[in-house]
Scaffold this active site. Sequence first.
Site, mmCIF file in Angstrom:
data_model
loop_
_atom_site.group_PDB
_atom_site.id
_atom_site.type_symbol
_atom_site.label_atom_id
_atom_site.label_comp_id
_atom_site.label_asym_id
_atom_site.label_seq_id
_atom_site.Cartn_x
_atom_site.Cartn_y
_atom_site.Cartn_z
ATOM 1 N N HIS A 46 21.177 -11.158 31.299
ATOM 2 C CA HIS A 46 20.236 -11.611 32.316
ATOM 3 C C HIS A 46 20.787 -12.802 33.090
ATOM 4 O O HIS A 46 20.546 -12.935 34.285
ATOM 5 C CB HIS A 46 18.900 -11.930 31.663
ATOM 6 C CG HIS A 46 18.187 -10.681 31.255
ATOM 7 N ND1 HIS A 46 17.158 -10.654 30.373
ATOM 8 C CD2 HIS A 46 18.385 -9.397 31.632
ATOM 9 C CE1 HIS A 46 16.738 -9.414 30.214
ATOM 10 N NE2 HIS A 46 17.481 -8.640 30.958
ATOM 11 N N CYS A 89 25.670 9.101 53.197
ATOM 12 C CA CYS A 89 24.529 8.337 52.661
ATOM 13 C C CYS A 89 24.637 8.141 51.158
ATOM 14 O O CYS A 89 23.751 7.559 50.541
ATOM 15 C CB CYS A 89 23.202 8.990 53.030
ATOM 16 S SG CYS A 89 22.990 10.618 52.305
#
Length: 827
Positions: free
Chosen positions: A454, A763
């Site tokens: 984190h 894309c």
Amino acid sequence: MTGLVVVSHSRALADAAVALASEMLHGSTTRIAVAAGLDAETFGTDATAIVDAIEKADDGQGVVVLMDLGSAVLSAELALELIDPEVRERTMLSAAPLVEGLMAAAVTAASGASPSDVAAEAGQALTPKRSALGVEDLPASGEDMSPGGESAVVEVENPHGLHARPAARLVTEAGQFDAEVTLRNLDTGAGPASARSLSQVAGLAVRCGQHLEIGASGPDAQAAVEHLTALARNRFGEEEAPASSAGRAVPYAGRASTPAGRAAPTAGRACRDHPALPASPGIAIGPVFTPAVVDVEPPDEQFDSADAQSARLRDALDAVRADIESLRATTAQHSPADAAIFDAHLVMLDDPDLVAAALERIESGVPASRAWAEAVAAVENEWRAVDDPYLRERAVDVRAVGQQVLRKLAGIPDATIDGTGVLVVDDLLPAQAAVLDAEKVAGVILAGGSPTSHAAILARARGIPAVVAAGPDVLATEPGVTVALDGSTGEIIVDPDSQTLERLRGEASRAAERGELARASAHESASTADGTRILVAANLGSVEDARAAAESGADGSGLVRTEFLYLDRAQPPSVDEQIDTYLAMADALGGQRITLRTLDVGGDKPLRFAPQPAEENPFLGLRGLRLALAEKTLFDDQLRAIVTVAHQTPISVMFPMVTTVDELLTAREHLDAAITSVGRGEPAGLEVGIMIEVPAAALKTAAFAPHVNFFSIGTNDLTQYTLAAERGNTSVAALADPLDPAVVTLINRVCRGAGPDRLVAVCGELAADETATDLLVALGVRELSVAPRAVPPIKQAVRGIDVTTNPRLVERCLEADTAASVRAALT
Ligand code: PEP
Ligand code: MG
């Protein structure tokens, strides 16, 4: 006769278990081989030793492998991958407990039973002990875990398994139902665990690809199981790992400079085992500062009364909850997705098991701080014992939350970090990383941590370059000494010489200039030096994304993944709801063209309201346009919504997963019928295109061209199908490189087949890889559709293209033999 292999961390334990089993064999010749310990004294397991043991135990009839815990299971699984396929066929890994299982297996094998019978008998080995102790039997795999209730089995697809954030989401959502929800890891047999307790859910250690059994009883049982099943299929709301976490590791360089490597674009390459890993891109140079971050120990406290101590603990929990909520809000301003880290902290804080354990200790006379510290340590240890390294890291989060509460109880201010330069520290709590001052902290080097920790995610969200897992030596660097780090490669240089400093400063200032220029000119169009305009559009999966894309200066949207409206719901969205949502997206983008891709779901992303028979190989099954043509009502409703919206704003409609011209013609017939049904003629600006995701379609581009206005290459799927490497499967992630010459050749084929009048867009993720921008443009791609945050750098990359500097670029890439040579040609 079926042979047996005993895999254990301890040689002594395995030998003793075999000796005990031999007692039962009364001279029978069952072969039992041992693969245990790294040597007679050192604990550990070794896959090659297991291979040898299997070969030794196998006389042609087959082998059953019994393991103790943790990496024994991983090593045995690895051994199966290494072993001769013929032997693998007749080898079974047993989930039975080692000692009891071995006894049962040895006796059954001695009777001449087959490996599957031996494994089945071993699997029942706990039954006598359980019934002697009056413990209810665990339901067998596939059986209903909740008698009188509901249950379902799902495969966990999250790349890092059921780690803190998805587990927290599961716990939160399970809590919304009036039902007792229990979970079990069918692959390891772990559980049942209460879905109300994050630590119990974590204890299941569910890894990617493993099967989670969800059982529920109570009034909302059915709804709970359905909802959680859909949630699991939606990967518990987790996005793919950010591309920036990927990178080729360059080991800690110390004083000797290591040339900067080029970050590999493929996310999820295994890099956790290397020292000094890139964690947040960017170059940082500055004086080292190393704040002492000490853990708070529970102070010596008087125990007055259980009520008073419980109340103190509850007050501290409330105060920390408020702090975490505010950290969440701060993080959401930089990166809404990463704010979910703090959702996991909130769930940990409120884990009923954890709080109950602390309160129980208080009831028995332990003061609040110590009771809390002990309860946290127990949960932290449970996480540390988990086998999966990613899940194990979550122990850090438990400690972080535990420390926050302890500080509150002890009246010690939060451990924020203040200093200027490059922060060098063992590890960072998420609460510390979330509030680092990016103006003062040039970069972060962690001795520990990982790119998926984190702290690393939050450094990325704050745009602070970071390198992690640098090893403890880095902590010895004197404060004030200049250090340089490259968060894209993992390079760390302590006290760099003037030449190196010059090089890095040059790179840093060029990168900073590029970033600033990119942001400053994000809202301007992007053209190459020779004036070729390239549209840089955004990929969208929500109205929120459309707002983010508008802020990033996107030239409309080249891909709206409309399935976000369909997944996770009991009923399909109505035509009106679709119209409102598509219009809201177009509005957010100021009325620029948006490309609505029709529903792209299927076996891998099933719809609750349109269940399809299970498929052995869903990626090759009924997905994309194939499913739309099978579920005609859904398809026709969506096309009516799209046509209605196209009368009000510029719309492109795009069909996914097209393989044959016939499919396209049928889809166009449905579109024509929708135009007739809406009844106002063909919308003026409506354009029709197809995605090129299937190699067959790429090869037949010219045959599709007369029937479409544009092509959009979905490099994610095109890469998976071309290289037969499933996207998201980390074991083949290294193969699935969109710059493999085969994929580049197909992209070239599409550009040639499209001819001069049909726009070719990309894309897939490759569109957001700056390494590839000049190649794609040189091949003829004229629109790149990328995640909203990638719009400014990709526009800037387009502006930097000067075709005259590398006239043979396309040829060199097409002639390359490997993805590495393509990359070399691009640098
Ligand atoms: C692709 O396959 O590249 C693509 C853009 O489609 P998706 O990622 O939604 O499958
Ligand atoms: Mg696709």
